[in-house]
Design an enzyme around this catalytic site. Structure first.
Site, PDB file in Angstrom:
ATOM      1  N   SER A 192       0.854  -1.187   0.000  1.00 41.34           N
ATOM      2  CA  SER A 192       0.000   0.000   0.000  1.00 41.34           C
ATOM      3  C   SER A 192       0.891   1.240   0.000  1.00 41.34           C
ATOM      4  CB  SER A 192      -0.895   0.011   1.242  1.00 41.34           C
ATOM      5  OG  SER A 192      -0.110   0.331   2.368  1.00 41.34           O
ATOM      6  N   LYS A 193       0.252   2.385  -0.050  1.00 42.91           N
ATOM      7  CA  LYS A 193       0.960   3.668  -0.079  1.00 42.91           C
ATOM      8  C   LYS A 193       1.992   3.782   1.033  1.00 42.91           C
ATOM      9  CE  LYS A 193      -1.347   6.868  -2.876  1.00 42.91           C
ATOM     10  NZ  LYS A 193      -0.493   6.261  -3.891  1.00 42.91           N
ATOM     11  N   ARG A 194       1.672   3.139   2.147  1.00 41.39           N
ATOM     12  CA  ARG A 194       2.583   3.171   3.293  1.00 41.39           C
ATOM     13  C   ARG A 194       3.986   2.693   2.916  1.00 41.39           C
ATOM     14  NH1 ARG A 194       2.317  -0.570   6.893  1.00 41.39           N
ATOM     15  NH2 ARG A 194       0.800  -1.721   5.653  1.00 41.39           N
TER      16      ARG A 194
ATOM     17  N   GLY B  57       5.427   2.959  -0.035  1.00 40.69           N
ATOM     18  CA  GLY B  57       6.101   3.791  -1.039  1.00 40.69           C
ATOM     19  C   GLY B  57       5.233   3.877  -2.276  1.00 40.69           C
TER      20      GLY B  57
END
Ligand code: GLU
Length: 498
Positions: free
Chosen positions: A257-259, A261
């Site tokens: 996920s965005k977490r 990168g």
């Protein structure tokens, strides 16, 4: 004439966001399968969710596919015999097949509103039970009840009447046999009250009517497959083969996920990843060429080796470092002309052009100069992101400076007189108005060192940092040749004064 044994695969994104690595990998594996088997790769846009589908997302998905080089044989922009390829343009086809389901008694009208369902879900959960999505409320309405509700103008959806006994199973290409007990399968909606089919129904109708032979998709769809198989059964159709690819995780083994990168293909593009490297890395996410073969591969080489049998059934972890490594390997394998094509927009974007003062040959252009600059980098050109830092000093005085190296090698009492002595010697020994070759600068440095009784290296090191702002650069004599004598002298004097 189409070949009956020719595989037909598809990528069927919903245009509700960007092209993420998960979707891109699904697209890629379908494409690789088609290309390796002489099959057909279809792009179909699943936009039946009118509220969430957007034009921007549709455009971004197409851009991402084009960037990666995943060309489709049928679909938007190219057409094909099985179109239209946008689900929103296929509503008549779905209605026709809904009628077929209704005529066979496989579907029933469900009058439950969202509010009704919510209230019943709450009651079920409050009683400590699980709510599976539907409770069969309208499944056994009598004809009279149905007619009455319809007469009241109550909107209704169509649900599939799923069997309550037995099992539904398939032999998955990637994960082997999957089996579900029919009693746990919920009567899901196939056609919504708004007149649109659900994904579950449209996907079956499309895959069948488009002659899809293999459905390769993410394993987030595994729980949809038994329901879809029941629709195939109800319509009397032979289903395609299914293969569910494992999820892509972050290094912490949680869903990517965005977490973690960047996750969308466009973000990687902006991070300077080459499409060939992205494609190569995505292919390795769940597949490997086997043996001790090199993992750095072109699309052509991957196509030659690709086999669904070698697709891994366990989740793949996204490794940003490995992607960067593969990217640098791809850059290293580019020809000088290809490197120039990559670097040109980066230079143009910054407004960097050849400074006439640095002109070496009358015929020089910015491109010719840039080609020579890149030539000095050799294999140290390994990232589009660090490139401006590496070569900016050839184009502007306002370039990147590694302050630590500067403090250590340039701004010292030992270095200052050496740099001034060299600047003086260049002006005394060389015709600074004319282009000078690397060898001429080398001679001046060596004779200056001799005169001062120091090693040439003692002069070279501060000069390298004074001219380039960094302690690692191309050969210093070559750097001087490319910078030209006037600019070299000016930078040395400015550095000595710092
Ligand atoms: N439209 C679905 C999605 O974007 C894919 C459907 C499928 O591959 O069956 O998740």
């Amino acid at each position: 004439m189409s070949n009956p044994n020719q595989p037909r695969v598809r990528f069927a994104p919903s245009p509700t966001g960007f092209l993420h690595v998960g979707g891109a990998r699904t697209a890629l594996f379908n494409w690789l399968y088609a290309r390796s088997q002489g099959g057909v790769f279809v792009l179909r846009i699943e936009d039946t969710d009118q509220e969430r589908s957007t034009e921007e997302s549709y455009a971004a998905i197409l851009r991402g596919m084009e960037w990666l080089g995943l060309d489709w044989d049928e679909g938007p922009g190219v057409g094909g015999d099985f179109g239209p390829y946008l689900q929103s343009e296929r509503l008549d086809i779905y209605r026709e097949h809904l009628e077929q389901l209704a005529a066979g008694g496989h579907v029933y009208k469900c009058f439950c509103s969202a509010g009704d369902l919510e209230a019943r879900e709450k009651a079920v959960r409050d009683a400590g039970c699980n709510w599976e999505g539907y409770d069969g409320h309208c499944r056994d309405l009598t004809e009279a009840q149905t007619t009455e509700l319809e007469g009241q103008g109550k909107p209704f959806a169509w649900r599939l009447k799923t069997p309550t006994e037995g099992t539904t199973f398939w032999y998955d290409i990637i994960v082997d046999k999957r089996e579900f007990q029919n009693e746990v399968l919920v009567d899901r909606v196939v056609f919504k009250a708004d007149g649109f089919p659900t994904y579950q129904f449209a996907v079956v109708v499309d895959d069948h009517t488009m002659g899809i032979t293999h459905v390769l998709r993410g394993d987030d769809h595994v729980s949809n497959t038994p329901f879809q198989l029941l629709i195939y059964q109800a319509l009397g159709w032979k289903p395609p083969k299914f293969g569910h690819m494992p999820m892509i995780l972050g290094q912490d083994k949680k869903r990517l996920s965005k977490r973690h990168g960047a996750t969308s293909v466009e973000e990687f593009q902006n991070l300077g990843i080459l499409p060939a490297a992205m494609l190569n890395y995505l292919a390795l996410l769940g597949w490997s060429p086997g043996g001790s073969g090199d993992e750095v591969m072109t699309a052509e080489a991957i196509i030659k080796k690709f086999s669904l049998k070698k697709v891994n059934s366990s989740p793949a972890a996204f490794d940003y470092d490995k992607l960067n490594h593969i990217n640098s390997e791809h850059i290293k394998r580019l020809s000088a002309d290809e490197r120039l094509d990559l670097a040109k927009p980066i230079i143009a974007e910054r407004g960097w052009v050849l400074d006439p003062e640095w002109l070496i040959h009358e015929v020089d252009t910015t491109d010719a100069y840039l080609a020579r600059v890149l030539g000095t980098l050799g294999n140290r050109f390994s990232s589009l992101i660090t490139l401006p830092e590496q070569i900016g000093f050839f184009f502007t005085d306002d370039h990147f400076v590694d302050q630590e190296s500067w403090d250590e090698h340039v701004a010292t009492d030992e270095a200052r007189p050496l740099m001034i002595a060299l600047a003086d010697a260049i002006e005394a020994d060389l015709d600074t108005a004319a282009p000078q070759e690397a060898g001429a600068f080398e001679e001046v440095i060596r004779s200056t060192a001799e005169k001062l009784g120091v090693k040439a290296g003692q002069i070279i090191h501060p000069c390298r940092v004074a001219l380039s702002g960094q302690s690692r650069s191309a050969g210093i004599f070559e750097v001087m040749e490319l910078m030209g004598a006037p600019r070299t002298v000016r930078r040395l004097r400015a550095a000595a004064a710092s």
